[in-house]
Each structure stands twice: as C-alpha cells, then as structure tokens.
Design an enzyme around this catalytic site. Structure first.
Site, PDB file in Angstrom:
ATOM      1  N   TYR A  90      37.257  43.358  33.687  1.00 38.30           N
ATOM      2  CA  TYR A  90      38.505  43.499  34.439  1.00 38.30           C
ATOM      3  C   TYR A  90      38.902  44.956  34.697  1.00 38.30           C
ATOM      4  O   TYR A  90      39.180  45.325  35.846  1.00 38.30           O
ATOM      5  CB  TYR A  90      39.642  42.755  33.727  1.00 38.30           C
ATOM      6  CG  TYR A  90      39.519  41.259  33.798  1.00 38.30           C
ATOM      7  CD1 TYR A  90      39.924  40.558  34.931  1.00 38.30           C
ATOM      8  CD2 TYR A  90      38.994  40.532  32.737  1.00 38.30           C
ATOM      9  CE1 TYR A  90      39.805  39.179  35.001  1.00 38.30           C
ATOM     10  CE2 TYR A  90      38.862  39.154  32.799  1.00 38.30           C
ATOM     11  CZ  TYR A  90      39.274  38.479  33.937  1.00 38.30           C
ATOM     12  OH  TYR A  90      39.143  37.111  34.017  1.00 38.30           O
ATOM     13  N   LYS A 142      37.575  49.978  40.452  1.00 35.87           N
ATOM     14  CA  LYS A 142      36.711  50.287  41.589  1.00 35.87           C
ATOM     15  C   LYS A 142      37.270  49.716  42.890  1.00 35.87           C
ATOM     16  O   LYS A 142      37.101  50.300  43.962  1.00 35.87           O
ATOM     17  CB  LYS A 142      35.290  49.764  41.324  1.00 35.87           C
ATOM     18  CG  LYS A 142      34.576  50.493  40.183  1.00 35.87           C
ATOM     19  CD  LYS A 142      34.497  52.005  40.434  1.00 35.87           C
ATOM     20  CE  LYS A 142      33.677  52.714  39.368  1.00 35.87           C
ATOM     21  NZ  LYS A 142      33.567  54.169  39.592  1.00 35.87           N
TER      22      LYS A 142
END
Length: 230
Positions: free
Chosen positions: A149, A155
C-alpha cells in the site's frame, strides 16, 4: 549534459550514474552519506565529471543549501532524475498497516522529488532539459492490486506530480516523465527479478539523449519508452 541523480549510491541509482558517465555526461550524484558509497571508484575513474554531494530527499534545508552551493559554483543542469525511494510494509494487509511506514514512504517517494524540483528547478537551464521521476507499474490504477500500500500509493501520487509538472513546464521545453524501470535485480527488487539494473539504466539514459515523446496523453513510460497504463 549535466545530470543530477538522487539515491545514486546503489541499485538503479548507481547504474544510472555509471551509464551516464560512460556515455560522456557529467553527474551530480546525490547520496545521504557521500563517504560511504561505491561511487568513489567511479569518482577515481571519471574525475571531475562526477560530483558526490550529500542529498537526503527528506531534508528540505539540505536540498536548498545544495541548490545554493551548485548555483554559486556556476553549475547548470540538463536533467534531474528523481530515483531515491523506499519500499516497506511488503505483503502487509490494510488491517495490519503501520502508518508510520506510510508516512515515511510518502516523505521519501513523493515529497522527496517535490522538494528536489522545488529547489533545483531554477538550475535546469540546459537545452532540451528533462525531469525523470522513477516510478513503478505498482502506481498504475489500471493494474491495482491489494498489498504494498505505501509504495503503490506513493508511486500513483508521483505519477500525478509528473503530469502536473508536464503541464507546467512544457512551454519551457522541459520534458517530464514518470518511468517504470522494470522489475530489477537490486536490493529492492530481489534476486528473482527478471531485469538487470544495468539494462534498465541503459534505456533510461537513452531516453534522455533521444528525447522521445510518449505516444500517450500521459507521461508514464517503461525503461524502453513504451507507454504505461495510468
């Protein structure tokens, strides 16, 4: 081209530094501990074309001081590669997630590149300049999966920052990309990974030199320049 690379002391960062130097570029290699890195061997080989600098992406005061130092030395940049990142809480489900890990990941993987761009963007003045943010397919909403997570969400946020910078800087001719470097054999990727980090670095530096434009509305590509699903 003078290229600033964060997280340059190992893994992909080291290979990016080595590849850029081998191709004749100059590199400002940002590491947290300049005296404790295998980059010293590259410094002996390439001399003044490699500058080792202390750069902790979580330390905004330090980044600001580095920007001033480089400016006073008359350094201009042709590229910034935001490579420094962390992967923690692997295989941890949401019910057990430690939010200290989440906060640390966001601090390094998202706020880090933002700090670097905030203070070093004024030095990005060479022709055909670029900002490359090293992202991951884990940040693709299209290919979302349960797990990792902190890393995946960081990202995804980094991809958004890339897109915002692209819109902001396109009139100045500065290319901005998020790049998925592939699953690499590094400390982060592990020994079972399918891709040599040298090969990934070769493709990424090649994109800097060739300045290819993605055939996509989004500035998210792999290490060979192929569009990635956002």
């Amino acid at each position: 081209m003078n290229i600033l690379i964060t997280g340059a002391g190992r893994g992909l960062g080291y290979e990016l530094t080595s590849e850029a130097l081998e191709r004749g570029h100059a590199v400002v290699a940002g590491v947290r501990l300049p005296n404790e890195t295998k980059l010293t061997a590259l410094a002996e080989k390439y001399g003044e074309r490699l500058s080792l600098v202390e750069l902790d992406v979580t330390n905004e005061e330090g980044i600001a001081a580095l920007a001033i130092q480089l400016k006073e030395k008359g350094v201009s940049l042709g590229a910034i590669i935001n490579n420094a990142a962390i992967l923690n809480s692997r295989n941890t489900q949401i019910e057990q997630l430690d939010f200290n890990d989440v906060a640390l990941t966001m601090d390094i993987n998202v706020y880090g590149p933002m700090r670097v761009v905030k203070h070093l963007l004024p030095l990005l003045t060479e022709k055909d300049a670029a900002i490359f943010n090293i992202s991951s397919e884990a940040g693709s909403i299209t290919h979302a999966y349960p797990g990792d997570y902190p890393y995946a969400i960081s990202k995804t946020a980094l991809n958004m920052f890339t897109q915002q910078l692209h819109v902001y800087l396109q009139k100045r001719g500065i290319q901005v990309l998020s790049i998925h470097p592939g699953w690499m054999r590094t400390d982060m990727g592990g020994e079972e990974a399918s891709l040599d980090a040298k090969e990934s670095a070769r493709g990424i530096i090649g994109q800097l030199e060739q300045r290819r434009t993605p055939d996509s509305r989004f500035m998210f590509v792999d290490h060979e320049g192929n569009p990635m699903p956002i």
